[in-house]
Write a protein that holds these residues in place. Structure first.
Motif, short mmCIF file in Angstrom:
data_model
loop_
_atom_site.label_atom_id
_atom_site.label_comp_id
_atom_site.label_asym_id
_atom_site.label_seq_id
_atom_site.Cartn_x
_atom_site.Cartn_y
_atom_site.Cartn_z
N ASP A 166 54.75 -40.26 37.60
CA ASP A 166 56.09 -39.86 38.03
C ASP A 166 57.14 -40.80 37.44
OD1 ASP A 166 55.17 -37.75 39.48
OD2 ASP A 166 55.34 -38.73 41.45
N ARG A 172 58.24 -36.05 35.62
CA ARG A 172 57.09 -36.85 35.22
C ARG A 172 57.22 -37.31 33.79
NH1 ARG A 172 51.94 -33.64 35.51
NH2 ARG A 172 53.23 -32.19 34.35
N ILE A 182 49.74 -39.68 32.64
CA ILE A 182 50.78 -38.98 33.39
C ILE A 182 51.18 -39.80 34.62
CG2 ILE A 182 51.37 -36.84 34.59
CD1 ILE A 182 49.10 -35.48 32.99
N GLU A 232 54.88 -38.10 30.54
CA GLU A 232 53.57 -37.77 30.00
C GLU A 232 53.44 -38.38 28.61
OE1 GLU A 232 53.32 -33.43 32.19
OE2 GLU A 232 54.34 -33.66 30.28
N ALA A 273 49.24 -43.48 38.30
CA ALA A 273 49.15 -42.63 37.10
C ALA A 273 47.76 -42.03 37.00
CB ALA A 273 49.46 -43.47 35.85
N SER A 326 58.52 -32.53 40.79
CA SER A 326 58.94 -33.90 40.51
C SER A 326 58.98 -34.14 39.00
CB SER A 326 57.98 -34.90 41.16
OG SER A 326 56.68 -34.78 40.63
N ASP A 382 52.01 -29.89 37.92
CA ASP A 382 50.84 -30.65 37.50
C ASP A 382 49.97 -29.82 36.56
OD1 ASP A 382 49.28 -32.83 37.36
OD2 ASP A 382 48.74 -32.90 39.48
#
Length: 336
Positions: free
Chosen positions: A243, A218, A241, A220, A262, A216, A27
């Motif tokens: 997953d 993601r 952002i 973006e 998100a 995980s 993150d």
């Protein structure tokens, strides 16, 4: 080297810096250091004044929120109200607030500030300490320990729309050629008085990144406004952002701290790739019309959304107000 090539190189460089600062879960500074603890009086961004609360875009007059109508213009109280919207590292913001005071207001403010610095560790907004240790100066400035209306950040802070079709998904933050980006914003609207797609940016790049770092995968969606030199970022920079597991057709919620599908973040980033502060987070919904969430030229993403509200992390009333500690971020100064 062309301007566009220089811009791509800068974006590449910035992403190398940004993603080297991700936490173990991949993150982007979700609960820790926002990227800079120093003085941001001059970030090197020629698109603004160095004050992270003023991007320099005056294309929209906007709603300045709580203007403190009951506060005497130029008074010590007015200066303090203005300063309550300054990031603690933004010396230019504090200087601008003081400059708006009249002679009496400045003198009263300076006396209050001197006392607070000596007795309250310099926290001008610690009204309880000020009332107990600087009662005379606090009374002159009309502040006391019950003061609870020094909230200059309006709620909401802005409103935006999302609309874009991407026919390429970059692999792990490495945009390298024109075909991997679209030369237009994916998000438009206003953050207070300024446009999230700044009018003084010479061009705006948007792209989708497939981030496999951390725990995980993601997706973006990133928007970079830039100047014509291909080297200067024009803030704010925007990240949407979510997953990969949410990258299916349908409506998606936007919130913070894992409360939605998100997160929408509007950041101030300097030309070294350092996140200086966070202007706002988004709340609302958007729709994925179509998607194939894989890196490369077979990947694509088609998204749309409207009436997405922006809130400064300093003032999200429905979640308790100031979320900077919860989110582990530094809030940018109020956009004046």
């Amino acid at each position: 080297m062309s301007t566009r090539q220089r811009a791509l190189l800068l974006i590449f460089f910035v992403f190398m810096i940004l993603f080297s600062g991700c936490d173990d879960d991949g993150d982007l500074y979700p609960n820790g250091d926002s990227g800079n603890t120093g003085d941001t009086g001059n970030t090197g961004n020629t698109g603004d004044t160095g004050n992270t609360g003023n991007t320099g875009d005056t294309g929209d007059t906007g709603d300045s929120g709580n203007t403190g109508n009951d506060i005497e213009v130029g008074s010590c109280e007015a200066i303090l109200f203005c300063e309550s919207g300054c990031a603690d590292f933004d010396e230019l913001c504090f200087s601008n607030c003081r400059s708006k005071g009249n002679d009496v207001g400045k003198d009263d403010h300076d006396a209050y500030k001197t006392c607070v610095e000596e007795n309250c560790e310099g926290d001008l907004m610690d009204f309880t300490c000020a009332a107990n240790n600087c009662s005379e100066e606090a009374q002159v400035c009309n502040v006391d320990q019950e003061k609870d209306d020094f909230q200059p950040f309006p709620a909401p802070y802005g409103n935006v729309e999302i609309k874009a079709r991407f026919d390429y998904i970059v692999d792990n933050g490495r945009p390298s050629r024109d075909g991997e980006l679209i030369p237009e914003p994916f998000i438009t609207g206003n953050l207070s008085k300024v446009s999230v797609a700044p009018k003084y940016a010479d061009f705006i790049y948007s792209f989708v990144n497939f981030n496999t770092d951390g725990g995980s995968d993601r997706i973006e969606v990133i928007q970079f406004p830039m100047k014509s030199d291909g080297e200067t970022i024009v803030n704010p920079v925007t990240f949407l952002i979510f997953d990969v597991k949410y990258t299916v057709k349908g409506d998606k919620t936007i919130s913070v701290a894992g409360e939605g599908d998100a997160e929408l973040r509007l950041l101030h980033i300097d030309n070294e790739g350092t996140i200086i502060c966070y202007y706002a987070y988004g709340f609302g919904t958007f729709t994925i019309l179509d998607a194939n969430p894989v890196a490369g030229d077979t990947g694509f993403l088609d998204i749309v959304g409207s009436d997405i509200e922006l809130y400064s992390p300093k003032n999200v009333p429905e979640l308790g107000g100031d979320l900077t500690e919860l989110l582990g971020v530094k809030a940018c100064s109020l956009i004046q």
